[in-house]
Design an enzyme around this catalytic site. Structure first.
Site, mmCIF file in Angstrom:
data_model
loop_
_atom_site.group_PDB
_atom_site.id
_atom_site.type_symbol
_atom_site.label_atom_id
_atom_site.label_comp_id
_atom_site.label_asym_id
_atom_site.label_seq_id
_atom_site.Cartn_x
_atom_site.Cartn_y
_atom_site.Cartn_z
ATOM 1 N N LYS A 1 0.843 -1.187 0.000
ATOM 2 C CA LYS A 1 0.000 0.000 0.000
ATOM 3 C C LYS A 1 0.881 1.240 0.000
ATOM 4 O O LYS A 1 1.950 1.263 0.622
ATOM 5 C CB LYS A 1 -0.893 -0.039 1.245
ATOM 6 C CG LYS A 1 -1.989 1.004 1.320
ATOM 7 C CD LYS A 1 -2.853 0.704 2.547
ATOM 8 C CE LYS A 1 -3.914 1.755 2.793
ATOM 9 N NZ LYS A 1 -4.727 1.426 3.999
ATOM 10 N N SER B 110 -9.422 1.856 3.647
ATOM 11 C CA SER B 110 -8.535 2.604 2.787
ATOM 12 C C SER B 110 -7.614 1.744 1.929
ATOM 13 O O SER B 110 -6.964 2.260 1.010
ATOM 14 C CB SER B 110 -7.679 3.545 3.641
ATOM 15 O OG SER B 110 -6.843 2.826 4.529
ATOM 16 N N SER C 297 -9.743 -0.900 7.476
ATOM 17 C CA SER C 297 -9.121 -0.674 6.168
ATOM 18 C C SER C 297 -8.516 -1.907 5.528
ATOM 19 O O SER C 297 -8.159 -1.868 4.348
ATOM 20 C CB SER C 297 -8.053 0.420 6.277
ATOM 21 O OG SER C 297 -8.652 1.665 6.527
#
Length: 470
Positions: free
Chosen positions: A81, A156, A180
C-alpha cells in the site's frame, strides 16, 4: 498446475519456484502482464514497479542457482500500500503534497516481506491520508471494484483489495485502523486478517512525528490474499520482529487447543439489514456447524458502546493532532469530509479523553471474558449490499459506519484479531463474514475462516470468468 501462473496461490507459487518448476523471472513476468492487462480499467496499482521487480526476480534466480537459503516467499510477487515506506519510492498516502516524500529506508513490513524473498511489483492506491472507507484521491484518482464499477472497492486499502481480486500479485499488503483491511477484503471478495495490535511491527521512517496514542493502539498491518492459506503465509512472514516498533509482541503464532464453541452475533435491532446479505451470514454459520463447530447465537458485549468509543477516541485525536495538517494540504473534498466527521462526534477535553481510554480497558476485559467462553465470534461485516464508489461524498452512504459497519471498527479499539472470508454474492456484489478471537489467537480466526472457505469455495474464480468474458 494447468491454470495461468497469475492464478496460482502464493503457497503453490513459492513451492514451484523452490522445486525449480518455474523461475522467479517467469512468475514475475506473468504477474506484470496481468497487471498491464487489468489495471488500466480499475486503477488499483498506482506505482507499477516493472523494472525493479524484474531486477529482483533475476537476483532471486541467481540466489537460488547459487544454493542460497530461500525464504518462504522466495520469488512470489506482492504489492504494498502506498502509505508505507518502500526505499526509493514515494510514500504519498494519496496526498498531492506528499508526492515527493521519497522513503530512504524500508518500513518493517516491507523489510520482512523482502527478507522472506517476496518481490514487490507495485504500490496500491489509498484515499487521502488513508482516512476514508472509499478509495479516491486527487493524486492518483479513483480505484474501481473489478466485480462491478458501480460499487466501491472499499478503503482505505481499496487498491490492495481490488488488485488482489483481479489477479495482480499473490499477496497484497494493507493496514487497518477502522476496517481498512477488512472492508476492502469484503468488497472485493478476498480474504484478510486484521492481526492483534503489536503482532506485526509498524513504523514509517519518513514520518515527521509519531501518531497519536490511541491510533498507535488501533492501527495494524496485514495481508490480503485470495485464500486463507495465502493470508496465513503472508501473516507469518509479516509478523517477524523489528526493533523499531516498541509495541511489537514476540508471541507464538499458534496457541493451545480450545473448545470449538462459536458465538454467532445477534444483529442490533436498529441496524437495517439486507435480506440477501444476512442470508449469506447465516450460510457461513451453517458452514461452521458442518465443520463441527458448536454454534450459540448470542448478543456481543456492549457493541454500540464499543463502536462509539472507537469513534470518539479516533476523532478527538484527529481533531487535536492531525486535522490542522489535513486542512492545510488536503483537497477540498477531503477536508469537507473530515469537517463533517468531526461534527458527528464530540471532541473530548482532557478528562473525557482520559476517562475514555480507561473505559477501553473495561470493555476489553469484558470481551476477553466473553471470548474465553466462546473462542470464536462470527459476525457480519456489513449488513447491507456494498454502496457506490464515493457513497460517503454523494450522500448515498451517509452514516455507513454506524448503520452498516458497526461490527467493523469496534474491533479496532479493542485491538483484537479478526479475519474476513468470502461466502457468496448478493445481487452480484461479494459478501464475506468476520471471525474474531481473543488477543494473539489469529490462528483461531484463520482456522474458522478455512472451514468456511472449504465449503464456500474461492469467490474470485467467479470474477476471473467474468473478466475473461468482458
Amino acid at each position: 498446475m494447468s491454470e495461468p501462473v497469475w492464478q496460482w496461490s502464493a503457497v503453490d507459487t513459492a513451492r514451484a519456484i523452490r522445486a525449480g518448476e518455474i523461475s522467479s523471472a517467469a512468475v514475475v513476468e506473468a504477474h506484470l502482464a496481468r497487471m498491464d492487462a487489468v489495471n488500466p480499467a480499475i486503477n488499483a496499482v498506482v506505482a507499477p514497479l516493472h523494472d525493479e521487480a524484474r531486477k529482483a526476480a533475476r537476483d532471486a534466480d541467481r540466489a537460488q542457482a547459487s544454493g542460497a537459503a530461500l525464504g518462504p516467499l522466495h520469488g512470489v510477487p506482492v504489492t504494498l500500500k502506498i502509505n508505507v515506506d518502500v526505499a526509493g519510492q514515494a510514500n504519498s498516502n494519496g496526498v498531492v503534497a506528499f508526492r515527493d516524500n521519497i522513503a530512504r529506508e524500508d518500513s518493517p513490513v516491507t523489510a520482512n516481506l523482502k527478507r522472506a524473498g517476496a518481490i514487490i511489483i507495485g504500490l496500491t492506491n489509498t484515499p487521502e491520508f488513508s482516512m476514508r472507507a472509499f478509495t479516491d484521491n486527487p493524486l492518483h484518482g479513483l480505484t474501481l471494484n473489478p466485480w462491478d464499477q458501480t460499487i466501491t472497492c472499499g478503503g482505505s486499502s481499496g487498491g490492495a483489495g481490488a488488485s488482489i481480486a483481479a489477479g495482480i500479485g499473490a499477496i497484497a499488503h494493507g493496514n487497518d485502523i477502522g476496517g481498512s483491511l477488512r472492508w476492502p477484503a469484503y468488497c472485493n471478495g478476498v480474504v484478510t486478517i486484521k492481526p492483534t495490535q503489536g503482532r506485526i511491527p509498524a513504523f514509517n521512517p519518513s514520518a515527521s512525528e509519531e501518531r497519536p496514542p490511541m491510533a498507535q493502539l488501533m492501527s495494524v498491518q496485514g495481508p490480503l490474499a485470495r485464500s486463507v492459506a495465502d493470508v496465513r503465509l503472508g501473516f507469518e512472514v509479516m509478523a517477524a520482529p523489528d526493533p523499531r516498533d516498541p509495541w511489537y509482541a514476540p508471541v507464538p503464532l499458534a496457541g493451545p487447543p480450545v473448545s470449538r464453541k462459536v458465538a454467532v452475533a445477534r444483529i442490533p435491532d436498529d441496524m437495517a439489514c439486507d435480506d440477501d446479505v444476512i442470508a449469506l451470514y447465516r450460510q457461513a454459520a451453517e458452514h461452521l456447524a458442518d465443520a463441527g463447530y458448536e454454534l450459540h447465537e448470542v448478543e456481543v458485549p456492549e457493541l454500540s458502546k464499543v463502536w462509539t468509543l472507537w469513534r470518539d477516541l479516533l476523532f478527538t485525536e484527529l481533531a487535536v493532532m492531525q486535522a490542522p495538517l489535513m486542512r492545510q494540504v488536503g483537497s477540498g473534498t477531503f477536508v469537507r469530509g473530515i469537517e463533517a466527521a468531526l461534527r458527528s462526534a464530540p471532541v473530548m477535553d482532557i478528562e473525557g479523553y482520559m476517562r475514555s481510554v480507561s473505559e477501553r480497558t473495561r470493555l476489553l476485559r469484558l470481551w476477553m471474558t466473553f471470548l474465553d467462553e466462546y473462542p470464536v465470534l462470527l459476525t457480519p461485516l456489513s449488513v447491507r449490499r456494498t454502496p457506490g464508489p464515493n457513497a460517503d461524498i454523494d450522500g448515498s452512504g451517509r452514516n455507513i459506519m454506524w448503520e452498516t459497519l458497526r461490527f467493523l471498527s469496534s474491533i479496532n479499539v479493542l485491538g483484537l484479531p479478526a479475519a474476513i472470508v468470502p461466502v457468496g454474492l448478493a445481487r452480484g456484489a461479494p459478501v464475506g463474514v468476520q471471525l474474531v478471537a481473543t488477543r494473539y489467537r489469529e490462528d483461531l480466526c484463520l482456522d474458522a475462516a478455512a472451514a468456511i472457505e472449504q465449503r464456500a469455495g474461492r469467490l474470485v474464480e467467479n470474477l476471473w470468468s467474468m473478466l475473461d468474458k468482458r
